[in-house]
Design a protein around this motif. Structure first.
Motif: not given
Length: 140
Positions: A29-46
């Motif tokens: 899902l992250i890969w697809n969201l990054n592509n279709i929404l032009s994002l750069n979501l990266n895994k991090t700790e909250h």
């Protein structure tokens, strides 16, 4: 006696939370969201979410802040094998919180784009601002 006036500061919370239902894994899902929404979501700790989970468990949390617009995207998995990050949303697999000034048109565009991803069954605006869960989402 002189009357006293109280000045209340109203906080303006500009965010939307989208509930996503999907049988796909978070990286797909992250890969697809990054592509279709032009994002750069990266895994991090909250740090705050870490306190909501049982000891020994980890959560799936991804984050991205757009340099141009200042809009922040936070993607979190809700459903784990026997654990739900937010138990009230038992049927929701993932949540995408978008913080910043967004128009209704932008929100509609984002939800439509998310719904176009293969494997996503639903994408719904949760409208949590007037619910008891507002405080939880405020911290995500």
């Amino acid at each position: 006696m002189k009357a006293k006036t109280l000045k209340l500061k109203e906080n303006n919370y500009n965010f939307v939370v989208l509930a996503i239902v999907s049988s796909e894994d978070d990286y797909y899902l992250i890969w697809n969201l990054n592509n279709i929404l032009s994002l750069n979501l990266n895994k991090t700790e909250h740090p705050m979410l870490k306190n909501l989970i049982p000891i020994g468990k980890t959560i799936s949390y991804f984050n991205y802040i757009c340099d141009k617009t200042g809009i922040e995207y936070s993607f979190v998995r809700n459903k784990y094998s026997k654990f739900r990050l937010i138990s009230k949303f038992d049927s929701i697999d993932f949540m995408l919180k978008i913080s910043g000034n967004l128009t209704n048109e932008q929100i509609t565009h984002i939800t439509t784009a998310i719904r176009s991803v293969k494997g996503i069954t639903a994408c719904i605006n949760l409208n949590v601002k007037k619910t008891p869960l507002f405080g939880v989402f405020e911290r995500i």
